[in-house]
Write a protein that holds these residues in place. Structure first.
Motif, PDB file in Angstrom:
ATOM      1  N   ARG A 198       0.814  -1.215   0.000  1.00 14.30           N
ATOM      2  CA  ARG A 198       0.000   0.000   0.000  1.00 14.30           C
ATOM      3  C   ARG A 198       0.846   1.263   0.000  1.00 14.30           C
ATOM      4  N   SER A 199       2.133   1.113   0.234  1.00 14.50           N
ATOM      5  CA  SER A 199       3.012   2.271   0.255  1.00 14.50           C
ATOM      6  C   SER A 199       3.305   2.747  -1.171  1.00 14.50           C
ATOM      7  N   SER A 200       3.281   4.059  -1.373  1.00 11.86           N
ATOM      8  CA  SER A 200       3.645   4.606  -2.682  1.00 11.86           C
ATOM      9  C   SER A 200       5.116   4.360  -2.974  1.00 11.86           C
ATOM     10  N   LEU A 201       5.909   4.078  -1.959  1.00  9.27           N
ATOM     11  CA  LEU A 201       7.337   3.817  -2.151  1.00  9.27           C
ATOM     12  C   LEU A 201       7.608   2.402  -2.627  1.00  9.27           C
ATOM     13  N   SER A 202       6.575   1.569  -2.667  1.00  9.36           N
ATOM     14  CA  SER A 202       6.770   0.201  -3.164  1.00  9.36           C
ATOM     15  C   SER A 202       7.241   0.210  -4.614  1.00  9.36           C
ATOM     16  N   PHE A 203       6.968   1.317  -5.333  1.00  6.31           N
ATOM     17  CA  PHE A 203       7.419   1.426  -6.724  1.00  6.31           C
ATOM     18  C   PHE A 203       8.941   1.506  -6.818  1.00  6.31           C
ATOM     19  N   LEU A 204       9.604   1.798  -5.699  1.00 13.70           N
ATOM     20  CA  LEU A 204      11.061   1.900  -5.691  1.00 13.70           C
ATOM     21  C   LEU A 204      11.740   0.536  -5.672  1.00 13.70           C
ATOM     22  N   SER A 205      11.009  -0.500  -5.307  1.00 20.04           N
ATOM     23  CA  SER A 205      11.588  -1.845  -5.239  1.00 20.04           C
ATOM     24  C   SER A 205      11.770  -2.386  -6.655  1.00 20.04           C
ATOM     25  N   PRO A 206      12.800  -3.227  -6.875  1.00 22.51           N
ATOM     26  CA  PRO A 206      13.800  -3.691  -5.901  1.00 22.51           C
ATOM     27  C   PRO A 206      15.058  -2.850  -5.874  1.00 22.51           C
ATOM     28  N   VAL A 207      15.104  -1.720  -6.607  1.00 23.03           N
ATOM     29  CA  VAL A 207      16.320  -0.904  -6.626  1.00 23.03           C
ATOM     30  C   VAL A 207      16.632  -0.380  -5.226  1.00 23.03           C
ATOM     31  N   PHE A 208      15.618   0.156  -4.568  1.00 25.13           N
ATOM     32  CA  PHE A 208      15.725   0.564  -3.170  1.00 25.13           C
ATOM     33  C   PHE A 208      14.740  -0.256  -2.354  1.00 25.13           C
ATOM     34  N   ASP A 209      15.070  -0.473  -1.088  1.00 25.47           N
ATOM     35  CA  ASP A 209      14.203  -1.242  -0.196  1.00 25.47           C
ATOM     36  C   ASP A 209      13.534  -0.281   0.782  1.00 25.47           C
ATOM     37  N   PRO A 210      12.277   0.132   0.538  1.00 26.13           N
ATOM     38  CA  PRO A 210      11.620   1.121   1.395  1.00 26.13           C
ATOM     39  C   PRO A 210      11.384   0.635   2.828  1.00 26.13           C
ATOM     40  N   SER A 211      11.470  -0.663   3.061  1.00 26.22           N
ATOM     41  CA  SER A 211      11.215  -1.192   4.407  1.00 26.22           C
ATOM     42  C   SER A 211      12.465  -1.223   5.264  1.00 26.22           C
ATOM     43  N   HIS A 212      13.625  -0.868   4.693  1.00 28.64           N
ATOM     44  CA  HIS A 212      14.878  -1.010   5.428  1.00 28.64           C
ATOM     45  C   HIS A 212      15.040   0.076   6.481  1.00 28.64           C
ATOM     46  N   ALA A 213      15.235  -0.331   7.720  1.00 29.12           N
ATOM     47  CA  ALA A 213      15.636   0.560   8.813  1.00 29.12           C
ATOM     48  C   ALA A 213      14.785   1.826   8.899  1.00 29.12           C
ATOM     49  N   THR A 214      13.479   1.687   8.877  1.00 30.37           N
ATOM     50  CA  THR A 214      12.611   2.856   9.017  1.00 30.37           C
ATOM     51  C   THR A 214      12.572   3.294  10.485  1.00 30.37           C
ATOM     52  N   VAL A 215      12.639   4.592  10.708  1.00 28.69           N
ATOM     53  CA  VAL A 215      12.576   5.145  12.058  1.00 28.69           C
ATOM     54  C   VAL A 215      11.587   6.296  12.074  1.00 28.69           C
ATOM     55  N   ALA A 216      10.868   6.453  13.165  1.00 28.68           N
ATOM     56  CA  ALA A 216       9.860   7.496  13.274  1.00 28.68           C
ATOM     57  C   ALA A 216      10.530   8.856  13.480  1.00 28.68           C
ATOM     58  N   SER A 217      10.175   9.813  12.621  1.00 27.62           N
ATOM     59  CA  SER A 217      10.802  11.140  12.672  1.00 27.62           C
ATOM     60  C   SER A 217       9.799  12.280  12.760  1.00 27.62           C
ATOM     61  N   PHE A 218       8.500  11.973  12.673  1.00 21.14           N
ATOM     62  CA  PHE A 218       7.471  13.014  12.638  1.00 21.14           C
ATOM     63  C   PHE A 218       6.268  12.578  13.467  1.00 21.14           C
ATOM     64  N   PRO A 219       5.672  13.510  14.241  1.00 21.36           N
ATOM     65  CA  PRO A 219       6.113  14.880  14.521  1.00 21.36           C
ATOM     66  C   PRO A 219       7.237  14.891  15.554  1.00 21.36           C
ATOM     67  N   SER A 220       8.022  15.937  15.569  1.00 21.95           N
ATOM     68  CA  SER A 220       9.262  15.936  16.335  1.00 21.95           C
ATOM     69  C   SER A 220       9.054  15.816  17.837  1.00 21.95           C
ATOM     70  N   VAL A 241      20.501   3.282  10.801  1.00 18.30           N
ATOM     71  CA  VAL A 241      19.703   4.503  10.698  1.00 18.30           C
ATOM     72  C   VAL A 241      19.124   4.808  12.070  1.00 18.30           C
ATOM     73  N   ALA A 242      19.060   6.090  12.413  1.00 18.70           N
ATOM     74  CA  ALA A 242      18.423   6.498  13.675  1.00 18.70           C
ATOM     75  C   ALA A 242      17.999   7.950  13.565  1.00 18.70           C
ATOM     76  N   VAL A 243      17.051   8.340  14.390  1.00 18.57           N
ATOM     77  CA  VAL A 243      16.694   9.756  14.470  1.00 18.57           C
ATOM     78  C   VAL A 243      17.687  10.467  15.372  1.00 18.57           C
ATOM     79  N   HIS A 244      17.908  11.747  15.081  1.00 16.82           N
ATOM     80  CA  HIS A 244      18.701  12.605  15.969  1.00 16.82           C
ATOM     81  C   HIS A 244      17.709  13.300  16.890  1.00 16.82           C
ATOM     82  N   ASP A 245      17.605  12.816  18.103  1.00 17.01           N
ATOM     83  CA  ASP A 245      16.577  13.273  19.041  1.00 17.01           C
ATOM     84  C   ASP A 245      17.244  14.044  20.176  1.00 17.01           C
ATOM     85  N   SER A 246      17.394  15.346  19.967  1.00 18.16           N
ATOM     86  CA  SER A 246      17.961  16.212  20.999  1.00 18.16           C
ATOM     87  C   SER A 246      16.901  17.219  21.434  1.00 18.16           C
TER      88      SER A 246
END
Length: 285
Positions: A198-220, A241-246
């Motif tokens: 259902r993700s619009s980013l699924s069109f990026l597969s298999p060149v990029f893997d949209p499921s790799h190392a996703t981290v929550a960044s919003f809302p701050s 991958v990680a968020v910078h949470d300061s």
């Protein structure tokens, strides 16, 4: 409507439960020849307190300690579309310089708000893509020659509408297709929290893997959704991958920055191995 709300709730729960890998500290990454990448939607330098403060935004950029930083919403959206940051200050304090481009306006810093900052290395090519969709959106395609090897970066800010994002994903794949074995990163605010088909980013597969190392960044202030991504080709390119949470990052923008460590040497070897396998298969035909 109820079905859509249920789907949204399920996606939020999945984002909360998603494991957040720890980003490698810059010193450790550099000692291995790795590179630290960051992506940050600076929200036109307007914080969650409603205050316009470019200096505060610059301080968060300095906190990142990254070698390459992709910024989104770095220009005014209307009027003169002027750049909002003091790039000279960032050069002095964070030792990052803006990759030269043709600004969207005479006073602008970026292309549709996209700016790429670089600590060191040579820029061998820059392309500015106008992405399809209802809203005006764009991406920077930058080929870099770094000490550890060549790298292509596609820095983008995708649209709010799913149909537009699907079209934009296809345009990005076209931009990645002529890399000629150059490891490639797609970084930016991709405006998609859904996972799977259902993700619009699924069109990026298999060149990029949209499921790799996703981290929550919003809302701050209470991050729930993984809108900001760092995706690599080959998939081994991005190691963490990680968020910078300061405290400062939580108030400086409605997005938290996302940091990633990439293993460029490993990715280069993987590309060479893939080419040998393809050559071997071609010889058997």
């Amino acid at each position: 409507m109820a079905k859509n709300q249920s789907s949204l709730s399920a996606g939020i729960v999945a984002a909360i439960r998603k494991r957040r890998p720890t980003v490698v500290h810059r010193e450790a990454a550099v000692s291995r020849g790795d590179i630290v990448i960051a992506s940050y939607n600076i929200h036109k330098c307007v914080g969650t307190d409603g205050r316009f403060d470019p200096g505060r935004t610059a301080n968060v950029i300095g906190e990142l300690g990254a070698d390459i930083v992709a910024l989104q919403e770095a220009d005014q959206r209307f009027g003169e579309r002027a750049g909002l940051l003091d790039l000279e200050h960032i050069r002095r304090e964070a030792h990052l310089v803006s990759v030269p481009i043709s600004g969207f306006s005479a006073k602008g810093h970026g292309w549709h708000g996209n700016v790429l900052l670089l600590r060191e290395g040579a820029v061998s090519d820059v392309r500015q893509l106008k992405l399809p969709g209802v809203e005006p959106r764009g991406a920077l395609v930058v080929d870099l020659d770094l000490k550890v090897g060549p790298l292509r970066i596609i820095a983008a800010h995708l649209g709010l509408l799913r149909h537009s994002r699907a079209q934009q994903a296809e345009a990005i794949l076209e931009a990645a297709a002529d890399a000629n074995g150059r490891p490639t990163l797609l970084i930016g605010d991709l405006n998609e929290w859904r996972m799977g088909r259902r993700s619009s980013l699924s069109f990026l597969s298999p060149v990029f893997d949209p499921s790799h190392a996703t981290v929550a960044s919003f809302p701050s202030r209470f991050p729930l959704l993984p809108l900001d991504r760092v995706l690599g080709n080959p998939h081994s390119l991005v190691t963490s991958v990680a968020v910078h949470d300061s405290p400062l990052a939580r108030i400086a923008s409605d997005h938290l920055p996302v940091k990633a460590s990439i293993a460029l040497k490993t990715a280069q070897q993987d590309n060479r191995d893939d080419k040998r396998v393809e050559a071997g298969r071609a010889g058997q035909v």
